[in-house]
Write a protein that holds these residues in place. Structure first.
Motif, PDB file in Angstrom:
ATOM      1  N   ALA A  77       0.815  -1.217   0.000  1.00  0.00           N
ATOM      2  CA  ALA A  77       0.000   0.000   0.000  1.00  0.00           C
ATOM      3  C   ALA A  77       0.848   1.266   0.000  1.00  0.00           C
ATOM      4  N   ASN A  78       1.946   1.261   0.739  1.00  0.00           N
ATOM      5  CA  ASN A  78       2.769   2.467   0.832  1.00  0.00           C
ATOM      6  C   ASN A  78       3.434   2.812  -0.498  1.00  0.00           C
ATOM      7  N   ILE A  79       3.757   1.793  -1.290  1.00  0.00           N
ATOM      8  CA  ILE A  79       4.335   2.048  -2.611  1.00  0.00           C
ATOM      9  C   ILE A  79       3.270   2.597  -3.546  1.00  0.00           C
ATOM     10  N   VAL A  80       2.100   1.946  -3.548  1.00  0.00           N
ATOM     11  CA  VAL A  80       1.007   2.378  -4.424  1.00  0.00           C
ATOM     12  C   VAL A  80       0.596   3.816  -4.121  1.00  0.00           C
ATOM     13  N   LEU A  81       0.400   4.116  -2.825  1.00  0.00           N
ATOM     14  CA  LEU A  81      -0.024   5.458  -2.441  1.00  0.00           C
ATOM     15  C   LEU A  81       1.047   6.493  -2.716  1.00  0.00           C
ATOM     16  N   SER A  82       2.301   6.130  -2.496  1.00  0.00           N
ATOM     17  CA  SER A  82       3.390   7.087  -2.699  1.00  0.00           C
ATOM     18  C   SER A  82       3.528   7.455  -4.165  1.00  0.00           C
ATOM     19  N   LEU A  83       3.477   6.443  -5.025  1.00  0.00           N
ATOM     20  CA  LEU A  83       3.708   6.684  -6.444  1.00  0.00           C
ATOM     21  C   LEU A  83       2.487   7.250  -7.157  1.00  0.00           C
ATOM     22  N   THR A  84       1.307   7.024  -6.621  1.00  0.00           N
ATOM     23  CA  THR A  84       0.097   7.516  -7.288  1.00  0.00           C
ATOM     24  C   THR A  84      -0.451   8.759  -6.613  1.00  0.00           C
ATOM     25  N   LEU A  85      -0.961   8.593  -5.407  1.00  0.00           N
ATOM     26  CA  LEU A  85      -1.626   9.707  -4.741  1.00  0.00           C
ATOM     27  C   LEU A  85      -0.696  10.890  -4.534  1.00  0.00           C
ATOM     28  N   PHE A  86       0.518  10.627  -4.033  1.00  0.00           N
ATOM     29  CA  PHE A  86       1.420  11.731  -3.740  1.00  0.00           C
ATOM     30  C   PHE A  86       2.060  12.311  -4.997  1.00  0.00           C
ATOM     31  N   MET A  87       2.655  11.457  -5.805  1.00  0.00           N
ATOM     32  CA  MET A  87       3.317  11.972  -7.000  1.00  0.00           C
ATOM     33  C   MET A  87       2.322  12.576  -7.976  1.00  0.00           C
ATOM     34  N   LEU A  88       1.236  11.845  -8.255  1.00  0.00           N
ATOM     35  CA  LEU A  88       0.243  12.360  -9.184  1.00  0.00           C
ATOM     36  C   LEU A  88      -0.464  13.576  -8.598  1.00  0.00           C
ATOM     37  N   GLY A  89      -0.645  13.575  -7.271  1.00  0.00           N
ATOM     38  CA  GLY A  89      -1.229  14.740  -6.629  1.00  0.00           C
ATOM     39  C   GLY A  89      -0.354  15.955  -6.803  1.00  0.00           C
ATOM     40  N   GLY A  90       0.953  15.760  -6.657  1.00  0.00           N
ATOM     41  CA  GLY A  90       1.878  16.860  -6.858  1.00  0.00           C
ATOM     42  C   GLY A  90       1.872  17.372  -8.281  1.00  0.00           C
ATOM     43  N   VAL A  91       1.857  16.448  -9.229  1.00  0.00           N
ATOM     44  CA  VAL A  91       1.805  16.835 -10.648  1.00  0.00           C
ATOM     45  C   VAL A  91       0.507  17.578 -10.938  1.00  0.00           C
ATOM     46  N   ALA A  92      -0.614  17.074 -10.374  1.00  0.00           N
ATOM     47  CA  ALA A  92      -1.916  17.708 -10.599  1.00  0.00           C
ATOM     48  C   ALA A  92      -1.931  19.135 -10.086  1.00  0.00           C
ATOM     49  N   ILE A  93      -1.301  19.351  -8.939  1.00  0.00           N
ATOM     50  CA  ILE A  93      -1.241  20.705  -8.375  1.00  0.00           C
ATOM     51  C   ILE A  93      -0.443  21.635  -9.282  1.00  0.00           C
ATOM     52  N   ILE A  94       0.698  21.162  -9.747  1.00  0.00           N
ATOM     53  CA  ILE A  94       1.533  21.981 -10.628  1.00  0.00           C
ATOM     54  C   ILE A  94       0.771  22.324 -11.913  1.00  0.00           C
ATOM     55  N   VAL A  95       0.091  21.331 -12.485  1.00  0.00           N
ATOM     56  CA  VAL A  95      -0.666  21.548 -13.721  1.00  0.00           C
ATOM     57  C   VAL A  95      -1.850  22.477 -13.468  1.00  0.00           C
ATOM     58  N   ALA A  96      -2.581  22.239 -12.367  1.00  0.00           N
ATOM     59  CA  ALA A  96      -3.749  23.063 -12.046  1.00  0.00           C
ATOM     60  C   ALA A  96      -3.354  24.521 -11.856  1.00  0.00           C
ATOM     61  N   LYS A  97      -2.217  24.726 -11.209  1.00  0.00           N
ATOM     62  CA  LYS A  97      -1.769  26.096 -10.984  1.00  0.00           C
ATOM     63  C   LYS A  97      -1.353  26.768 -12.285  1.00  0.00           C
ATOM     64  N   LYS A  98      -0.902  25.979 -13.209  1.00  0.00           N
ATOM     65  CA  LYS A  98      -0.463  26.556 -14.480  1.00  0.00           C
ATOM     66  C   LYS A  98      -1.635  27.007 -15.335  1.00  0.00           C
ATOM     67  N   TYR A  99      -2.744  26.248 -15.267  1.00  0.00           N
ATOM     68  CA  TYR A  99      -3.861  26.530 -16.158  1.00  0.00           C
ATOM     69  C   TYR A  99      -5.086  27.125 -15.466  1.00  0.00           C
ATOM     70  N   TYR A 100      -5.235  26.910 -14.146  1.00  0.00           N
ATOM     71  CA  TYR A 100      -6.452  27.359 -13.467  1.00  0.00           C
ATOM     72  C   TYR A 100      -6.186  28.379 -12.360  1.00  0.00           C
ATOM     73  N   TYR A 101      -5.044  28.279 -11.711  1.00  0.00           N
ATOM     74  CA  TYR A 101      -4.710  29.229 -10.646  1.00  0.00           C
ATOM     75  C   TYR A 101      -3.496  30.042 -11.086  1.00  0.00           C
ATOM     76  N   ILE A 102      -3.665  30.697 -12.191  1.00  0.00           N
ATOM     77  CA  ILE A 102      -2.542  31.397 -12.808  1.00  0.00           C
ATOM     78  C   ILE A 102      -2.281  32.729 -12.105  1.00  0.00           C
ATOM     79  N   ASP A 103      -1.150  33.291 -12.419  1.00  0.00           N
ATOM     80  CA  ASP A 103      -0.750  34.609 -11.903  1.00  0.00           C
ATOM     81  C   ASP A 103      -0.630  34.633 -10.385  1.00  0.00           C
ATOM     82  N   GLN A 104      -0.295  33.504  -9.783  1.00  0.00           N
ATOM     83  CA  GLN A 104      -0.028  33.497  -8.346  1.00  0.00           C
ATOM     84  C   GLN A 104       1.299  34.231  -8.095  1.00  0.00           C
ATOM     85  N   PRO A 105       1.395  34.985  -7.011  1.00  0.00           N
ATOM     86  CA  PRO A 105       2.659  35.693  -6.733  1.00  0.00           C
ATOM     87  C   PRO A 105       3.744  34.725  -6.279  1.00  0.00           C
ATOM     88  N   TYR A 106       4.961  35.184  -6.315  1.00  0.00           N
ATOM     89  CA  TYR A 106       6.048  34.405  -5.752  1.00  0.00           C
ATOM     90  C   TYR A 106       5.897  34.405  -4.235  1.00  0.00           C
TER      91      TYR A 106
END
Length: 319
Positions: A273-302
């Motif tokens: 379970a720890n491998i599955v959750l780490s590689l999917t939920l966490f990694m894909l969650g991180g990628v999803a956040i980066i992508v979402a911020k690029k296209y939906y939460y744009i112009d965020q300040p530094y």
């Protein structure tokens, strides 16, 4: 890195002090031992015992909370909001950690509700704690009307600090280890007290708790420096944390671990379970956040631009 701390002397004292407390805890835990394997009980009150595992976990939470408190002040937020959050987040995360373990336990033996919530015999998982905390932050920030991304970035640092410190609880339990060490080079460079505590069943085993701690420490240093520069915007820190932690835990640490910790037995669809959750939920969650911020939460300040103290505004020109 040196230049960063020269321009941020207060940061040096704050993080240096936290590191000193961490090192002091390790010295205290080891210096009080008379032989190996170490006694994993820190305090025996007769009617109750306090394990070193609990001491390190609570120390990690406390240090993470302290650093978040300091960050609250740097962005001009009311620190009472943080105390309100901790009041609910910490117990909820412990519950989430326990429920994660219970849900994915391949050999469940829970005959009552008390058995389910009983954490005195072990059975906690950092994955459940992180997931629960993340859900809580989404709800909490909406209720308090504060920026979710800023708080999530703060908590990413707190998570890493908590995980680095908490892993030494596994060390005191002589658990979360890997296969037998075959390399003489590794045996030579490992500190003696770590090597002897990892001497299990007649062999020296890889201290995967230490490897994970080093991995997380590298991620911590990078994120601390990056968020004080105009490299990433608000929300990127939590995304990068999820990617970094998911990659390290799922692709490096968990496959190397061979046993000694209750969480190693957890299964999801027949897989660890720890491998599955780490590689999917966490990694894909991180990628999803980066992508979402690029296209939906744009112009965020530094991140550095939301700080209100001029002394921490390091010189940086946008690329």
């Amino acid at each position: 890195m040196i230049d960063y701390f020269k321009k941020n002397k207060k940061a040096f004292y704050i993080y240096g002090g936290a590191f000193a407390v961490f090192m002091l805890m390790i010295i205290l835990a080891v210096a009080t031992q008379t032989g190996t394997p170490y006694n994993n009980i820190a305090v025996d009150l007769g009617f109750a015992q306090i394990a070193w595992y609990a001491v390190f976990i609570l120390t990690g939470i406390s240090l993470g909370a302290f650093l978040t408190y300091w960050e609250f002040k740097r962005v001009g937020w009311d620190t009472e909001i943080l105390f309100d959050a901790l009041l609910y987040a910490v117990p909820l995360s412990i519950i989430g950690s326990r429920l994660y373990y219970v849900i994915f336990d391949p050999t469940p033996n829970y005959n009552s509700f008390i058995d389910v919530i009983n954490i005195t015999s072990g059975g906690l998982s950092i994955h459940g704690a992180v997931i629960t905390a993340f859900i809580f932050v989404v709800i909490f920030t909406k209720k308090k009307k504060i920026n979710f991304w800023i708080l999530a970035d703060m908590l990413a640092i707190g998570f890493l600090v908590g995980q680095i410190v908490g892993r030494w609880g596994n060390f005191m339990n002589a658990e979360a280890y890997g296969p037998i060490i075959e390399s003489q080079f590794i045996l030579n460079i490992l500190p003696g007290f770590i090597k002897e505590q990892m001497f299990i069943a007649g062999n020296y085993h890889h201290p995967t708790f230490l490897y994970e701690g080093i991995w997380n420490f590298m991620g911590l240093v990078f994120l601390l420096v990056a968020r004080r520069k105009r490299w990433f915007r608000i929300g990127d820190t939590i995304g990068l944390y999820l990617i970094w932690y998911g990659l390290g835990r799922g692709a490096i640490i968990e496959p190397l671990r061979t046993g000694g910790h209750p969480g190693d037995a957890l299964r999801m669809f027949g897989l660890p379970a720890n491998i599955v959750l780490s590689l999917t939920l966490f990694m894909l969650g991180g990628v999803a956040i980066i992508v979402a911020k690029k296209y939906y939460y744009i112009d965020q300040p530094y991140y550095v631009d939301v700080l209100i103290e001029e002394e921490v505004k390091i010189e940086n020109n946008p690329a």
